[in-house]
Design an enzyme around this catalytic site. Structure first.
Site, PDB file in Angstrom:
ATOM      1  N   ASP A 206      11.760 122.084  -3.425  1.00 36.94           N
ATOM      2  CA  ASP A 206      10.873 123.251  -4.193  1.00 36.94           C
ATOM      3  C   ASP A 206       9.963 122.670  -5.216  1.00 36.94           C
ATOM      4  OD1 ASP A 206       9.751 125.994  -4.565  1.00 36.94           O
ATOM      5  OD2 ASP A 206      11.127 126.644  -3.381  1.00 36.94           O
TER       6      ASP A 206
ATOM      7  N   HIS B  25       7.334 120.396  -4.366  1.00 35.20           N
ATOM      8  CA  HIS B  25       6.106 121.466  -4.234  1.00 35.20           C
ATOM      9  C   HIS B  25       5.370 121.220  -5.481  1.00 35.20           C
ATOM     10  CE1 HIS B  25       8.012 124.356  -1.222  1.00 35.20           C
ATOM     11  NE2 HIS B  25       8.116 122.915  -0.744  1.00 35.20           N
TER      12      HIS B  25
END
Ligand SMILES: *[C@@H]1O[C@H](CO)[C@@H](O)[C@H](O)[C@H]1NC(C)=O
Ligand SMILES: *[C@@H]1O[C@H](CO)[C@@H](O)[C@H](O)[C@H]1NC(C)=O
Length: 398
Positions: A223, A246
């Site tokens: 993430d 991310h």
């Protein structure tokens, strides 16, 4: 009657002084030059009790002290290492610590929680291994907005003047590190590692904190490498490599009522590789107000990043919100300077600001992002923002 009571008193005070004696004997044995070694507290395979006891003694020490976890592999159950302590305290982890793999063995959202400590140092060549595999396979966090709180590897709650160096965190079940209510906390030569497909394993999440420094660190996860929540002020990120993951994100903001402003975010000299986003500011549409300002991204290299530069005020994962009303979060005083490298998609800059509160004072300077696929050349898209553009601009559209 009176005699019996007296007798009891005598017995209990004898017990107290006896246990005090034991305590000072064990302290004297466990400690040498202010070093409290968990293996001297009976820590062998499972060091949970030993670590709790070593922490208690070190934290109560009037002089600067160190809790030592020497090299070796140990199991460690959920622990809270709480202050306030009497003097500066260091926890040196040279060993590999393994969390219980089964998430049911935790209550609340943490594995290791440091709280209310001034002058904490967490150092060493060791690893906090969250053994997240089992938890990720059961996780509903990718489709359920109220997914249950899996434990984070390390929480720093209300730490002041702290330093975290050299430590590695691996395979957390949830965020690897959560920073809440901290002031002046530095991460240096810190490593986060988890597979790119692991769910919700943000590297370092920061909220309600001031003066956080993340320096010369290496973050690869499933993430956000770094995510910045409300109430973060004076965050300095320099010399960080990020990927997979991310990217580096401010937000998401505007999802909850009464969020505090974000301001003073400085991301400099970072390399972001093979991630879904590069540098991003995101807020939810509709819902609640907020304020994010004075945010600067400079000298960033992107390698094969899908969305290198993003402001997304319509952030709405898994259709959990209404796009009918614009975001109420105000974004202003933002710069992206000297951002270069390669993009995996043609839209290399996307600034999608709120139609209700357009972004203000946005600057793009020396953007040299290349897309070499069939949908080229590189483009930029801007809505509800008029950025000031200077120097190189490799992507037309804004
Ligand atoms: C911040 O914390 C570090 C580490 O404890 C300390 O050396 C430094 O003096 C602190 N800075 C301020 C401004 O208090
Ligand atoms: C930039 O970051 C790298 C680590 O990624 C570091 O080696 C280098 O010294 C940094 N350069 C500057 C000018 O800070």
């Amino acid at each position: 009657m009176a005699n019996k009571k007296m007798g009891l008193k005598v017995v209990s005070s004898a017990v107290i002084s006896f246990s005090l004696l034991l305590l000072s004997a064990s302290t004297a044995k466990a400690q040498a030059n202010g070093v409290f070694d968990v293996t001297k507290y009976g820590g062998k395979e499972d060091i949970t009790e030993a670590l709790n006891n070593a922490w208690k003694d070190a934290c109560g020490s009037m002089n600067p002290s160190k809790v030592l976890i020497p090299s070796g592999t140990y199991s460690l159950r959920q622990v809270t290492l709480a202050g306030p302590c009497k003097a500066a305290i260091e926890v040196q982890v040279d060993g590999i610590l393994k969390a219980p793999a089964n998430p049911d063995q935790f209550s609340g959202g943490n594995w290791v929680d440091f709280r209310h400590v001034d002058q904490l140092t967490l150092s060493g060549s060791g690893t906090f291994d969250g053994q997240g595999n089992v938890a990720w396979s059961k996780s509903t966090c990718n489709k359920d907005k109220n997914c249950e709180g899996l434990p984070m590897n390390i929480r720093f709650d209300f730490i002041t003047n702290g330093l975290v160096r050299d430590i590695t965190t691996r395979d957390s079940k949830n965020f690897h590190v959560n920073v809440l209510g901290c002031k002046n906390l530095t991460f240096q030569h810190f490593t986060v590692t988890a597979p790119g497909e692991s769910i919700n394993t943000d590297g370092i999440h920061i909220g309600q904190s001031t003066g956080i420094y993340i320096i010369d660190s290496n973050i690869g996860t499933g993430d956000d490498c770094i995510s910045v929540g409300d109430g973060t002020e004076e965050l300095h990120v320099t010399g960080v490599t990020c990927g997979p993951g991310h990217g580096i994100s401010v937000g998401s903001l505007g999802r909850y009522p009464n969020e505090k402003p974000v301001s003073g975010i400085f991301v400099k000299n970072c390399t972001i590789s093979n991630t879904a986003n590069g540098v991003r500011i995101k807020s939810w549409p509709d819902l609640y107000g907020g304020d994010a300002s004075n945010m600067h991204f400079e000298d960033i290299v992107m390698n094969n990043v899908q969305n290198p530069v993003v402001v997304d005020q319509e952030y709405c994962p898994w259709n959990q919100c209404s796009l009918k009303a614009p975001s109420k979060v105000k974004i202003s005083d933002v710069s992206f300077k000297n951002i270069r490298g390669t993009s995996a998609t043609p839209v290399v800059v996307k600034l999608a600001c709120s139609s209700g509160i357009p972004c203000e004072k946005v600057e793009l300077a020396d953007i040299n992002l290349v897309y070499s696929g069939s949908e080229g050349p590189a483009k930029s898209q801007c809505s509800n923002v008029k950025p000031v553009i200077s120097g190189i601009m490799s992507a037309s559209g804004c």
